[in-house]
Design a protein around this motif. Sequence first.
Motif, PDB file in Angstrom:
ATOM      1  N   UNK A  38       0.838  -1.194   0.000  1.00  0.00           N
ATOM      2  CA  UNK A  38       0.000   0.000   0.000  1.00  0.00           C
ATOM      3  C   UNK A  38       0.882   1.256   0.000  1.00  0.00           C
ATOM      4  N   UNK A  39       1.981   1.183   0.749  1.00  0.00           N
ATOM      5  CA  UNK A  39       2.909   2.321   0.784  1.00  0.00           C
ATOM      6  C   UNK A  39       3.451   2.608  -0.609  1.00  0.00           C
ATOM      7  N   UNK A  40       3.661   1.554  -1.405  1.00  0.00           N
ATOM      8  CA  UNK A  40       4.206   1.759  -2.749  1.00  0.00           C
ATOM      9  C   UNK A  40       3.167   2.436  -3.642  1.00  0.00           C
ATOM     10  N   UNK A  41       1.877   2.074  -3.474  1.00  0.00           N
ATOM     11  CA  UNK A  41       0.825   2.784  -4.216  1.00  0.00           C
ATOM     12  C   UNK A  41       0.875   4.276  -3.906  1.00  0.00           C
ATOM     13  N   UNK A  42       0.957   4.597  -2.605  1.00  0.00           N
ATOM     14  CA  UNK A  42       1.019   6.004  -2.220  1.00  0.00           C
ATOM     15  C   UNK A  42       2.267   6.671  -2.791  1.00  0.00           C
ATOM     16  N   UNK A  43       3.418   5.948  -2.749  1.00  0.00           N
ATOM     17  CA  UNK A  43       4.660   6.543  -3.233  1.00  0.00           C
ATOM     18  C   UNK A  43       4.532   6.919  -4.706  1.00  0.00           C
ATOM     19  N   UNK A  44       3.868   6.054  -5.498  1.00  0.00           N
ATOM     20  CA  UNK A  44       3.754   6.365  -6.930  1.00  0.00           C
ATOM     21  C   UNK A  44       2.798   7.527  -7.154  1.00  0.00           C
TER      22      UNK A  44
ATOM     23  N   UNK B  83      13.679   1.015  -0.477  1.00  0.00           N
ATOM     24  CA  UNK B  83      14.542   1.005  -1.670  1.00  0.00           C
ATOM     25  C   UNK B  83      13.684   1.057  -2.933  1.00  0.00           C
ATOM     26  N   UNK B  84      12.624   0.214  -2.976  1.00  0.00           N
ATOM     27  CA  UNK B  84      11.740   0.212  -4.150  1.00  0.00           C
ATOM     28  C   UNK B  84      11.120   1.586  -4.350  1.00  0.00           C
ATOM     29  N   UNK B  85      10.659   2.184  -3.231  1.00  0.00           N
ATOM     30  CA  UNK B  85      10.004   3.487  -3.325  1.00  0.00           C
ATOM     31  C   UNK B  85      10.982   4.539  -3.839  1.00  0.00           C
ATOM     32  N   UNK B  86      12.198   4.541  -3.294  1.00  0.00           N
ATOM     33  CA  UNK B  86      13.195   5.531  -3.734  1.00  0.00           C
ATOM     34  C   UNK B  86      13.488   5.349  -5.227  1.00  0.00           C
ATOM     35  N   UNK B  87      13.687   4.077  -5.657  1.00  0.00           N
ATOM     36  CA  UNK B  87      13.978   3.822  -7.072  1.00  0.00           C
ATOM     37  C   UNK B  87      12.842   4.314  -7.955  1.00  0.00           C
ATOM     38  N   UNK B  88      11.597   3.946  -7.599  1.00  0.00           N
ATOM     39  CA  UNK B  88      10.478   4.271  -8.488  1.00  0.00           C
ATOM     40  C   UNK B  88      10.178   5.760  -8.482  1.00  0.00           C
ATOM     41  N   UNK B  90      12.200   8.395  -7.505  1.00  0.00           N
ATOM     42  CA  UNK B  90      13.257   9.227  -8.085  1.00  0.00           C
ATOM     43  C   UNK B  90      13.383   8.946  -9.578  1.00  0.00           C
ATOM     44  N   UNK B  91      13.205   7.685  -9.983  1.00  0.00           N
ATOM     45  CA  UNK B  91      13.246   7.368 -11.409  1.00  0.00           C
ATOM     46  C   UNK B  91      12.173   8.109 -12.177  1.00  0.00           C
ATOM     47  N   UNK B  92      10.938   8.083 -11.643  1.00  0.00           N
ATOM     48  CA  UNK B  92       9.835   8.797 -12.294  1.00  0.00           C
ATOM     49  C   UNK B  92      10.153  10.279 -12.425  1.00  0.00           C
ATOM     50  N   UNK B  95      13.115  11.017 -14.980  1.00  0.00           N
ATOM     51  CA  UNK B  95      12.765  10.789 -16.383  1.00  0.00           C
ATOM     52  C   UNK B  95      11.780  11.844 -16.871  1.00  0.00           C
ATOM     53  N   UNK B  96      10.745  12.126 -16.068  1.00  0.00           N
ATOM     54  CA  UNK B  96       9.716  13.031 -16.569  1.00  0.00           C
ATOM     55  C   UNK B  96      10.158  14.490 -16.542  1.00  0.00           C
ATOM     56  N   UNK B  97      11.007  14.876 -15.568  1.00  0.00           N
ATOM     57  CA  UNK B  97      11.533  16.251 -15.595  1.00  0.00           C
ATOM     58  C   UNK B  97      12.463  16.431 -16.793  1.00  0.00           C
ATOM     59  N   UNK B  98      13.263  15.374 -17.059  1.00  0.00           N
ATOM     60  CA  UNK B  98      14.138  15.423 -18.222  1.00  0.00           C
ATOM     61  C   UNK B  98      13.322  15.544 -19.504  1.00  0.00           C
ATOM     62  N   UNK B  99      12.229  14.783 -19.578  1.00  0.00           N
ATOM     63  CA  UNK B  99      11.364  14.832 -20.763  1.00  0.00           C
ATOM     64  C   UNK B  99      10.780  16.232 -20.933  1.00  0.00           C
ATOM     65  N   UNK B 100      10.328  16.815 -19.825  1.00  0.00           N
ATOM     66  CA  UNK B 100       9.747  18.161 -19.934  1.00  0.00           C
ATOM     67  C   UNK B 100      10.799  19.163 -20.396  1.00  0.00           C
TER      68      UNK B 100
END
Lengths: 208, 104
Positions: A38-44, B83-88, B90-92, B95-100
């Motif tokens: 759920x935290x990952x949904x919020x993070x995105x 780690x997953x949250x930071x990757x996704x 910061x990656x988002x 990439x999208x700021x670069x695209x803009x």
Amino acid sequence: MSADEVKHPGINLGDTRDLSHRDAEHDLFGFWIFLMSDAIIFALLFATYGVMLVGTAGGPTPADTYKILPAFIETLVLLTSSFTFGMASIAMKHDAGKVRLMRWLAVTLVLGLIFLAMELKDFATMIGDGAYPARSGYLSSFFALVPLHGLHVAAGCLWVVVMMVQVAFFGLDERVKVNLLRLGLFWHFLDIVWIAIFSVVYLQGLIR
Amino acid sequence: MTKPNDSRSQETRGYTIGYVAALVLTGAAFAAVRWPSVGTTATLAIVFALALIQMAVHFRFFLHIGLARSARDDLQLILFSAVIIILMVSGTLVILFNLRHRMM
């Protein structure tokens, strides 16, 4: 001594009830995995919000839209409800009776409902001022992120009601206790998500 | 073995410490924005730093995540998710700021 170990997130029943402690370890780890996803949904949704922040399409900007005082009061209300839920967990763990547990659960429920009412009033004011979801990319992403947290709190409030009914009808048996532990994790988790919301959304938008 | 009453007051103290610390951190973050004394970038950095500290406080005092060996699984799951949250995230953003930037 082994019963004093911390076996799962949230308050541990420990030596007060050994059987449920062992079961709780598995049940709560599963629920913990759900919370992390759920935290990952919020993070995105936070990432989407960060990208969309400049996309105001000539409409209201964050600084026009947010007000610091209601956000602060909502934060205090939710934080206090986390503390009162902690008190409910302690009452569940140590009290033989259920009076104090029910009282703290009721306080938590009222605080949750106050939070929801204030948040809905905020949204209504925003929409009245022309900051509705379809106005710009920024507002769409705002209304995807913040009301999703509100929806979680609403589900949490419903869950508190269900647990109060379960405690009243079944008493404090093992199943009810594990359910209350799960609800505790959920409630404290929502408060952590709110920290991210008031920092990233409200405070970032209000910095001048 | 601690007596039940000892652990009760100990746990109450834990939640109270967490609550007071969280109140102080929240108040500091809102005060930094309400009465800005440094530049906008510095204020934003202060707000984000306070948020991270407050999250750690909540995990420690409300969710009882510690460094004890028996709680390692939960801590590792939190760190893995982080780690997953930071990757996704910061990656988002990258990439999208670069695209803009390129579309400007």
